[in-house]
Design an enzyme around this catalytic site. Structure first.
Site, PDB file in Angstrom:
ATOM      1  N   GLU A 102      23.804  85.216  36.786  1.00 61.40           N
ATOM      2  CA  GLU A 102      25.180  84.714  36.871  1.00 61.40           C
ATOM      3  C   GLU A 102      25.778  84.541  35.474  1.00 61.40           C
ATOM      4  O   GLU A 102      25.102  84.086  34.549  1.00 61.40           O
ATOM      5  CB  GLU A 102      25.201  83.377  37.617  1.00 61.40           C
ATOM      6  CG  GLU A 102      24.635  83.527  39.021  1.00 61.40           C
ATOM      7  CD  GLU A 102      24.892  82.324  39.903  1.00 61.40           C
ATOM      8  OE1 GLU A 102      24.883  82.496  41.122  1.00 61.40           O
ATOM      9  OE2 GLU A 102      25.091  81.214  39.386  1.00 61.40           O
ATOM     10  N   CYS A 115      30.043  82.051  29.470  1.00 64.15           N
ATOM     11  CA  CYS A 115      28.803  81.296  29.591  1.00 64.15           C
ATOM     12  C   CYS A 115      27.733  82.271  30.097  1.00 64.15           C
ATOM     13  O   CYS A 115      27.832  82.791  31.209  1.00 64.15           O
ATOM     14  CB  CYS A 115      29.040  80.152  30.579  1.00 64.15           C
ATOM     15  SG  CYS A 115      27.583  79.186  30.917  1.00 64.15           S
ATOM     16  N   CYS A 122      14.831  78.633  35.861  1.00 61.35           N
ATOM     17  CA  CYS A 122      14.372  77.867  34.694  1.00 61.35           C
ATOM     18  C   CYS A 122      13.126  77.094  35.099  1.00 61.35           C
ATOM     19  O   CYS A 122      13.060  76.540  36.191  1.00 61.35           O
ATOM     20  CB  CYS A 122      15.463  76.908  34.215  1.00 61.35           C
ATOM     21  SG  CYS A 122      14.952  75.962  32.763  1.00 61.35           S
ATOM     22  N   CYS A 126      14.667  70.145  35.308  1.00 58.67           N
ATOM     23  CA  CYS A 126      15.422  68.894  35.138  1.00 58.67           C
ATOM     24  C   CYS A 126      15.953  68.500  36.519  1.00 58.67           C
ATOM     25  O   CYS A 126      16.453  69.360  37.262  1.00 58.67           O
ATOM     26  CB  CYS A 126      16.585  69.097  34.161  1.00 58.67           C
ATOM     27  SG  CYS A 126      16.024  69.606  32.528  1.00 58.67           S
ATOM     28  N   CYS A 129      19.603  69.388  37.794  1.00 58.10           N
ATOM     29  CA  CYS A 129      20.104  70.748  37.562  1.00 58.10           C
ATOM     30  C   CYS A 129      19.672  71.712  38.675  1.00 58.10           C
ATOM     31  O   CYS A 129      18.477  71.843  38.955  1.00 58.10           O
ATOM     32  CB  CYS A 129      19.588  71.238  36.208  1.00 58.10           C
ATOM     33  SG  CYS A 129      19.941  72.979  35.891  1.00 58.10           S
ATOM     34  N   CYS A 350      28.617  73.802  35.130  1.00 53.50           N
ATOM     35  CA  CYS A 350      27.320  73.531  34.504  1.00 53.50           C
ATOM     36  C   CYS A 350      26.302  73.089  35.536  1.00 53.50           C
ATOM     37  O   CYS A 350      26.569  72.181  36.325  1.00 53.50           O
ATOM     38  CB  CYS A 350      27.451  72.360  33.529  1.00 53.50           C
ATOM     39  SG  CYS A 350      28.118  72.784  31.976  1.00 53.50           S
TER      40      CYS A 350
HETATM   41  N1  SAH Z   1      18.717  75.065  29.497  1.00 50.96           N
HETATM   42  C1  SAH Z   1      19.734  74.797  28.560  1.00 50.96           C
HETATM   43  C2  SAH Z   1      21.015  75.555  28.814  1.00 50.96           C
HETATM   44  C3  SAH Z   1      21.468  75.689  30.238  1.00 50.96           C
HETATM   45  S1  SAH Z   1      21.992  74.225  31.024  1.00 50.96           S
HETATM   46  C4  SAH Z   1      19.974  73.311  28.451  1.00 50.96           C
HETATM   47  O1  SAH Z   1      19.466  72.565  29.268  1.00 50.96           O
HETATM   48  O2  SAH Z   1      20.664  72.913  27.525  1.00 50.96           O
HETATM   49  C5  SAH Z   1      23.629  73.976  30.343  1.00 50.96           C
HETATM   50  C6  SAH Z   1      24.095  72.512  30.352  1.00 50.96           C
HETATM   51  O3  SAH Z   1      24.406  72.092  31.695  1.00 50.96           O
HETATM   52  C7  SAH Z   1      23.035  71.575  29.852  1.00 50.96           C
HETATM   53  O4  SAH Z   1      23.557  70.593  28.997  1.00 50.96           O
HETATM   54  C8  SAH Z   1      22.561  70.955  31.144  1.00 50.96           C
HETATM   55  O5  SAH Z   1      21.886  69.769  30.934  1.00 50.96           O
HETATM   56  C9  SAH Z   1      23.838  70.807  31.911  1.00 50.96           C
HETATM   57  N2  SAH Z   1      23.653  70.578  33.352  1.00 50.96           N
HETATM   58  C10 SAH Z   1      22.626  70.960  34.116  1.00 50.96           C
HETATM   59  N3  SAH Z   1      22.818  70.600  35.408  1.00 50.96           N
HETATM   60  C11 SAH Z   1      24.008  69.970  35.453  1.00 50.96           C
HETATM   61  C12 SAH Z   1      24.779  69.399  36.518  1.00 50.96           C
HETATM   62  N4  SAH Z   1      24.359  69.426  37.781  1.00 50.96           N
HETATM   63  N5  SAH Z   1      25.979  68.849  36.206  1.00 50.96           N
HETATM   64  C13 SAH Z   1      26.440  68.865  34.935  1.00 50.96           C
HETATM   65  N6  SAH Z   1      25.765  69.398  33.891  1.00 50.96           N
HETATM   66  C14 SAH Z   1      24.558  69.945  34.145  1.00 50.96           C
HETATM   67 FE1  SF4 Z   2      16.582  74.359  32.663  1.00 56.85          FE
HETATM   68 FE2  SF4 Z   2      18.652  73.237  33.911  1.00 56.85          FE
HETATM   69 FE3  SF4 Z   2      17.009  71.738  32.438  1.00 56.85          FE
HETATM   70 FE4  SF4 Z   2      18.685  73.500  31.223  1.00 56.85          FE
HETATM   71  S1  SF4 Z   2      19.267  71.676  32.408  1.00 56.85           S
HETATM   72  S2  SF4 Z   2      16.507  73.136  30.779  1.00 56.85           S
HETATM   73  S3  SF4 Z   2      18.687  75.141  32.771  1.00 56.85           S
HETATM   74  S4  SF4 Z   2      16.456  72.859  34.291  1.00 56.85           S
END
Ligand code: SAH
Ligand code: SF4
Length: 363
Positions: A102, A115, A122, A126, A129, A350
């Site tokens: 995506e 983006c 991943c 987290c 996410c 995000c």
């Molecule tokens: N893995 C990298 C980049 C991809 S995530 C990272 O974690 O930085 C891009 C951004 O989106 C990160 O700051 C992440 O923490 C945030 N993010 C992930 N899930 C989210 C959600 N459900 N709502 C808002 N931001 C989120």
């Molecule tokens: Fe991976 Fe999502 Fe955590 Fe970024 S925020 S490191 S994409 S699990």
């Protein structure tokens, strides 16, 4: 040529030129007997004219063109689906062997941001996410990262939506520092004057803080850095980001400081990303803790309203709470911005990218 990357297309055994940064391309062209300046010419055709047909490259000798045709190709997977949000955000989906990548285009008044994804899924899981919850499939090749930019620019121009993207953020699917070599090689092409030619301040690599890779990164490339911190102390971060048990906050911030020392792209400081989770990390006390944690780090803070996805039990903090949190940080002298949610109606915001076209949020 970089031996770490699999640049041969198995089905055709041809090298995809989108896998090669300037240095790799020069080596390849010299092996074909081409002159040094041919590298600039070919890059220009690919990244300035969006040409993927060697026959049209009239300033390249017929002999070299024939060799290029025999041994290589210029292949960028097509977008198979496009979704347009009410706010102008566009989500494009590429499918490779049924795996979905995506890419999200976010138009703003003065810039248009792309983006991009660096992995399919991943591994870091987290809890807040959707990408992390969907699990890890594989790293993207350089060509698969570059193809997202190449296709986006071509599409934007052809549809007369924009002249091309002005900013690129590595905030799509995946953790870029767990695909370090391919991401750095792609960044080199994005920065190259005969590549996409973007300035280092317009490219942001976002990471959850993989310390050994972040320590290497400063010797490899200089771009804007965003750290996904999301918590003001280790006990909260451990609960929402399992990677914190391996690389805790102080190790991530120390490594960040070292990167900043080397970097011109981050002269205004690093961006700290902080997703606002109701009752988890959003109290006044948490804001005070965050301010003292960051007192030694030149930084600007992005507060991100949490985007929901099916199966998650988090709630976003209210706008009122986010404003109070931001004002505490501002009173302490920080630049605290509240990020607008873009494209959430098409699951392009995000943390909503899962590679699954039909995923639904709770909204
Ligand atoms: N893995 C990298 C980049 C991809 S995530 C990272 O974690 O930085 C891009 C951004 O989106 C990160 O700051 C992440 O923490 C945030 N993010 C992930 N899930 C989210 C959600 N459900 N709502 C808002 N931001 C989120
Ligand atoms: Fe991976 Fe999502 Fe955590 Fe970024 S925020 S490191 S994409 S699990």
């Amino acid at each position: 040529m970089n031996k770490n990357i699999n640049i041969l297309n198995i089905s055709t055994s041809k090298i995809n030129l989108l896998d090669l940064n300037r240095q790799d391309l020069r080596c390849f062209l010299i092996s074909l007997g081409a002159k040094n300046f041919c590298t600039d010419q070919i890059m220009n055709w690919i990244y300035n004219y969006y040409c993927n047909d060697f026959n049209k490259m009239f300033n390249i000798s017929k002999k070299i063109r024939n060799q290029l045709y025999e041994k290589s190709h210029i292949f960028a997977s097509k977008f198979i689906e496009e979704k347009v949000s009410y706010d102008g955000t566009i989500k494009w989906i590429t499918s490779i062997h049924n795996q979905k990548i995506e890419t999200v285009y976010i138009p703003e008044k003065k810039r248009s941001t792309l983006c991009v994804s660096s992995q399919i899924g991943c591994a870091l899981k987290c809890h807040f996410c959707a990408t992390g919850q969907a699990g890890f499939q594989r790293n993207l090749k350089v060509s698969e990262i570059i193809a997202q930019v190449w296709r986006a620019n071509k599409t934007l121009k052809e549809k007369k939506i924009a002249n091309g993207v002005t900013n690129i953020v590595f905030m799509g699917m995946g953790e870029p520092l767990l695909n370090l070599n391919n991401v750095v090689s792609a960044l080199k092409i994005i920065l190259d004057k005969n590549g996409f030619g973007l300035s280092k301040r317009r490219i942001t690599l976002s990471t959850s803080g993989i310390v050994p890779a972040l320590d290497k990164l400063r010797h490899m490339i200089d771009v804007s850095l965003a750290i996904s911190l999301h918590a003001p102390n280790d006990s909260i971060r451990n609960c929402i980001m399992p990677i914190n048990k391996k690389y805790n906050i102080s190790s991530v911030l120390n490594s960040t400081l070292k990167y900043l020392k080397y970097s011109n792209a981050n002269r205004g400081g690093v961006t700290i990303e902080y997703v606002m989770l109701d009752g988890v990390n959003d109290s006044n006390e948490n804001a005070q803790q965050l301010a003292s944690l960051l007192s030694r780090i030149p930084s600007k803070i992005n507060l991100i309203p949490w985007n929901s996805f099916l199966g998650s039990s988090f709630l976003s903090s209210s706008m009122n709470r986010i404003n109070i949190f931001a004002n505490i940080l501002r009173k302490k002298g920080f630049t605290a911005m509240i990020r607008k949610n873009r494209g959430d109606d098409i699951h392009a915001a995000c943390g909503q990218l899962t590679g699954n076209i039909t995923n639904r949020s709770k909204k």
